[in-house]
Write an enzyme that holds these catalytic residues in place. Structure first.
Site, short mmCIF file in Angstrom:
data_model
loop_
_atom_site.label_atom_id
_atom_site.label_comp_id
_atom_site.label_asym_id
_atom_site.label_seq_id
_atom_site.Cartn_x
_atom_site.Cartn_y
_atom_site.Cartn_z
N ASP A 202 37.95 27.94 30.05
CA ASP A 202 37.46 29.10 29.33
C ASP A 202 35.94 29.00 29.34
OD1 ASP A 202 36.98 31.19 27.70
OD2 ASP A 202 37.83 30.29 25.88
N HIS B 24 31.04 39.67 53.89
CA HIS B 24 32.15 39.34 54.80
C HIS B 24 32.03 40.05 56.14
CE1 HIS B 24 34.09 43.06 53.36
NE2 HIS B 24 34.85 42.99 54.44
N HIS C 262 26.68 45.47 53.68
CA HIS C 262 27.30 45.48 55.01
C HIS C 262 26.50 46.29 56.03
CE1 HIS C 262 30.42 43.71 52.71
NE2 HIS C 262 31.06 44.80 52.38
C1 BG6 Z 1 34.01 45.56 50.39
C2 BG6 Z 1 33.83 46.78 49.54
O1 BG6 Z 1 32.85 44.77 50.36
O2 BG6 Z 1 34.25 45.98 51.74
C3 BG6 Z 1 35.06 47.68 49.61
O3 BG6 Z 1 33.61 46.39 48.17
C4 BG6 Z 1 35.38 48.00 51.04
O4 BG6 Z 1 34.86 48.88 48.86
C5 BG6 Z 1 35.44 46.75 51.88
O5 BG6 Z 1 36.64 48.66 51.08
C6 BG6 Z 1 35.57 47.08 53.36
O6 BG6 Z 1 35.81 45.92 54.07
P1 BG6 Z 1 36.58 45.97 55.46
O7 BG6 Z 1 36.53 44.57 55.96
O8 BG6 Z 1 37.95 46.47 55.16
O9 BG6 Z 1 35.81 46.94 56.31
#
Ligand code: BG6
Length: 492
Positions: A93, A178, A240
């Site tokens: 917690d 990512h 991104h």
């Molecule tokens: C995330 C966003 O970082 O990326 C989401 O918060 C989005 O809103 C997602 O849907 C898209 O990732 P990918 O890999 O599906 O293109």
């Protein structure tokens, strides 16, 4: 950068370990890493949450998450059993009863690397780090992984970075975007810097403009609460899309070393011409999806989605025109576009070359010719359209023809999930594919004035029907200079 080294034994401690990200992305990716032999036999995963789960409960949840993941397809019982044995759950917690930290200390081993993954909202990141330090769990080589959103503007991002930075220095801080773990994104660097033929053309002399698109058919789903405080600009563009722009536009780094690559990306962000004042209304478009039909199914509009207010100006679509003020790119527009509930899911970078300086054939000006498309998803590949002669003895006629490289067909191996790549890099201590603090802050410095200007405008986001190509304003934005979005050009 992301060079494979032998896996080292680690304790991977995931705060928010029973949450959505952990279930949807982290655990299935860790399973795949285990299956493919990328985890050391002694590596353990400790999920931390306030849920009070037993290890057995958590393993059941994890097994269901792994089995249900599309990239896993078939679970191999022996591998799954071995994987589940690595997992445990500890209840902490944060900010409350301190006994949880002692329980956590008891499951960590002194001879394993420590990686603390913060899959939690950014405002509690600092508190977790302080808790870890106070409990004496931060060994000299311990690493911390942070997820986006990394703040909601420059000031809040600096506050999060300061709080985490008070415990972990920059070299041990891994900020995830990512998109950088996607195969094609890494391939973009290889395409540009391992082949000699593109680089001489990669500048304003030969490139007319660049389009970067991340279109999704999904809506905000159960994330309306978060999304309403974010919007597409903070959720997709700040991270991104700007990262894709950096990799497309950066100068060749001196080596494939983490700081050499990140220094070049930072220079791109610092060269972005500010979008301020009247330029915001001219060069940006906001949209919000209304009701519509996506791939045959009727779907709700954004305002009808549960979990948020019935009236909201949050944008679910952004298109904008960016410029990079440096020698290589002066005068070349970079059109960035992202939206939810679009007609197709497609992420790609389109580099549109100029026409030949002196056409000697009739019909050289053909739609779609001279485009290099780097496709991230759904099918990863590279596609180049060039003009060729239509066969036949009649009048000489030209036609755009594709040169297609599909990674799936060419390599016939599975492309790893972005999180597999990134988790493997964290475990190996390689931060090349992670964002450095100065990059994140430079991105906010460019994005903040746009959001501020939007807030001061009397206009609201333009509604577009779910399942469409986005608001009409996006077509006007690019059409103003006689240009067209790539998919429309192909279908003309
Ligand atoms: C995330 C966003 O970082 O990326 C989401 O918060 C989005 O809103 C997602 O849907 C898209 O990732 P990918 O890999 O599906 O293109």
């Amino acid at each position: 950068m992301s060079q494979q080294s032998a896996p080292r034994p680690a304790d991977l401690v995931v705060f928010g370990g029973t949450g959505d990200l952990s279930m949807r992305k982290l655990l299935p990716s860790l399973y795949l890493l285990d299956r493919d032999g990328h985890l050391d036999a002694r590596t353990r995963v400790v999920a931390v949450s306030r849920d009070g789960l037993t290890d057995a409960d958590f393993r059941d949840k994890a097994a269901a998450a792994v089995r249900g993941h599309q990239a896993v397809q078939v679970t191999e019982p022996d591998v799954l059993r071995r994987f589940l044995e690595r997992l445990s759950h500890t209840t902490v917690d944060v900010g409350g009863d301190p006994s949880g930290w002692e329980d956590l200390a008891a499951v960590l081993a002194p001879d394993r690397d420590r990686v603390f993954y913060l899959a939690v909202p950014p405002m509690i990141s600092g508190e977790i780090c302080r808790g870890l330090a106070a409990a004496g769990l931060v060994t000299p080589a311990a690493r911390v992984v942070m997820e986006k959103p990394l703040g909601r503007d420059l000031a809040s991002s600096q506050a999060v970075n300061d709080a985490v930075g008070a415990v972990f220095d920059e070299s041990r801080t891994y900020r995830i975007d990512h998109y950088l773990g996607k195969e094609t994104v890494q391939n973009l660097l290889v395409l540009r810097f391992a082949n000699v033929f593109l680089e001489p053309l990669w500048n304003s002399r030969w490139i007319d403009h660049v389009q970067i698109t991340a279109a999704e058919t999904v809506g905000v789903g159960g994330r309306r609460g978060y999304y309403d405080t974010s919007g597409a600009m903070r959720d997709m563009v700040q991270n991104h899309l700007l990262q894709l722009l950096c990799l497309t536009a950066m100068e060749p780094p001196s080596s494939y070393d983490r700081d050499a690559v990140r220094d070049e990306k930072l220079k791109v962000l610092q060269s972005l011409r500010p979008l301020e004042g009247d330029r915001v209304a001219e060069d940006t478009v906001r949209g919000q999806y209304g009701r519509g039909t996506v791939q045959g199914a009727e779907v709700l509009g954004y305002l009808d989605e549960a979990g948020g207010p019935a009236a909201s100006d949050t944008e679910t679509f952004v298109a904008l025109r960016a410029e990079i003020a440096n020698w290589r790119w002066a005068g070349v527009p970079f059109y960035l576009r992202t939206g939810k509930r679009m007609s197709h899911s497609r992420s790609e970078i389109v580099v549109r070359f100029r026409e030949v300086p002196h056409p000697i054939f009739p019909g050289t000006h053909l739609p779609g010719a001279g485009s290099l498309v780097i496709r991230l998803q759904p099918d990863e590949g590279i596609h180049l359209t060039m003009l060729a002669k239509t066969p036949g003895a009649g009048a000489l006629r030209l036609r755009p023809v594709p040169l297609e490289l599909s990674f799936a067909d060419t390599f016939s191996t599975r492309s790893p999930e972005a999180y597999e790549r990134l988790l493997m890099d964290v475990l190996a201590g390689d931060s090349t594919l992670f964002m450095r603090r100065d990059e994140v802050e430079a991105a906010w410095r460019w994005v903040d004035p746009v959001i501020e200007a939007w807030n001061g405008l009397s206009t609201t986001p333009e509604t577009y029907p779910a399942g469409s190509a986005g608001p009409a304003g996006a077509h006007r934005l690019i059409g103003r200079t006689g240009r067209t979005w790539y998919e429309e050009e192909r279908h003309r």
